[in-house]
Design a protein around this motif. Structure first.
Motif, mmCIF file in Angstrom:
data_model
loop_
_atom_site.group_PDB
_atom_site.id
_atom_site.type_symbol
_atom_site.label_atom_id
_atom_site.label_comp_id
_atom_site.label_asym_id
_atom_site.label_seq_id
_atom_site.Cartn_x
_atom_site.Cartn_y
_atom_site.Cartn_z
ATOM 1 N N ASP A 20 -24.625 94.992 -42.156
ATOM 2 C CA ASP A 20 -24.379 93.936 -41.185
ATOM 3 C C ASP A 20 -23.613 92.799 -41.850
ATOM 4 O O ASP A 20 -24.158 92.046 -42.650
ATOM 5 C CB ASP A 20 -25.713 93.423 -40.624
ATOM 6 N N HIS A 30 -25.813 96.870 -32.009
ATOM 7 C CA HIS A 30 -26.075 97.864 -33.043
ATOM 8 C C HIS A 30 -25.236 99.121 -32.806
ATOM 9 O O HIS A 30 -25.006 99.527 -31.663
ATOM 10 C CB HIS A 30 -27.552 98.262 -33.054
ATOM 11 N N ARG A 56 -23.910 95.642 -36.110
ATOM 12 C CA ARG A 56 -24.963 95.949 -37.063
ATOM 13 C C ARG A 56 -25.076 97.471 -37.135
ATOM 14 O O ARG A 56 -25.492 98.111 -36.168
ATOM 15 C CB ARG A 56 -26.279 95.330 -36.602
#
Length: 278
Positions: A20, A30, A56
């Motif tokens: 990240d 994500h 992420r």
């Protein structure tokens, strides 16, 4: 960040990598990257620079692979059980919106999750997929088990590498991937062969509701004995069953395009995800 998480519901321990580099004040979505047989999170190293600045990135080691819990002798694997592991991981990490990317075995797991309509799955990208591993690969499993018996995982990986990678990698690249895959336990690889034999074309592709992208090679695969590349006609046939899907054709001759063309595949994936989040 490297971590391990005990998933109580599936009674196993999964290792995962979190990358990240997004701005801290942003609620970055994500992206989960799911690898293939005899691989680990490291299979997607080339993807991370293209994704981790905006998203992420979670890279699990599937059960029996990498730093996740080892398989015991005679333990079985199934696409459903691997999907259970990933679903439990997403639950325990409290993930709410995840763009899932699958390659090879990871593509099977991702398709299973999409058919379940898990609520956290925001989109699906497949980069290297056989819609019916049993139909495509069962004819070779006897030879592959013999290679595994006589030459170990390294011998099997070496013999099947040209049919996996095509002509995209230099000899040094083929050697690296052979050694990398050789780190996987023979118990795991043999369990994956059994999984292949049991994995037919999914029956519920019409139930997939998330936007779906399939990246597929268009150049003819190698004439080697174990050429695993599916035809574009075959991909178009089953992709027509997925309600919100598109095909992106890649100028490549390899089945494992996630490994041979990581920069292009990751860029296409980032663009696709941006379309879903804009």
């Amino acid at each position: 960040m490297r971590a391990r998480l005990d998933t109580a519901a599936s009674n196993t321990c999964l290792a995962y990598q979190l990358d990240d580099f997004s701005d801290g004040w942003l609620n970055a979505p994500h992206v989960m990257l799911l690898h293939g047989i005899a691989e680990s999170a490291a299979a997607f190293n080339g993807w991370v620079p293209h994704l981790a600045r905006q998203y992420r990135v979670i890279r699990p080691d599937l059960r029996g692979h990498g730093q996740s819990a080892a398989l015991q002798a005679h333990e079985t694997l199934s696409v459903a059980s691997l999907a259970d592991d990933v679903q439990q991981l997403a639950t325990e990490l409290r993930l709410e919106r995840v763009h899932v990317v699958g390659a090879k075995l990871g593509a099977q797991v991702a398709l299973e999750l999409a058919q379940r309509q898990v609520p956290w799955m925001a989109s699906l990208t497949l980069a290297g997929v056989l819609i019916s591993p049993a139909a495509a690969l069962s004819k070779w499993l006897g030879q592959w088990n013999q290679l595994l018996d006589e030459e170990g995982v390294e011998g099997w990986a070496r013999a099947t590498m040209p049919g996996r990678m095509g002509g995209a990698l230099p000899s040094e690249g083929l050697a690296w991937w052979t050694q990398y895959m050789a780190n996987t336990s023979a118990i795991t690889v043999r369990a994956c062969f059994q999984l292949i034999a049991a994995s037919q074309e999914p029956r519920a592709l019409e139930q997939i509701r998330c936007p779906t992208q399939v990246i597929a090679p268009v150049q003819p695969g190698p004439s080697s004995q174990f050429n695993q590349q599916p035809s574009l006609d075959e991909i178009r046939r089953w992709l027509a069953r997925v309600p919100d899907a598109k095909l992106v054709e890649l100028s490549a001759d390899s089945y494992h395009i996630a490994a041979t063309h990581p920069d292009t595949c990751a860029t296409l994936t980032a663009r696709f995800i941006k379309e879903q989040t804009s």
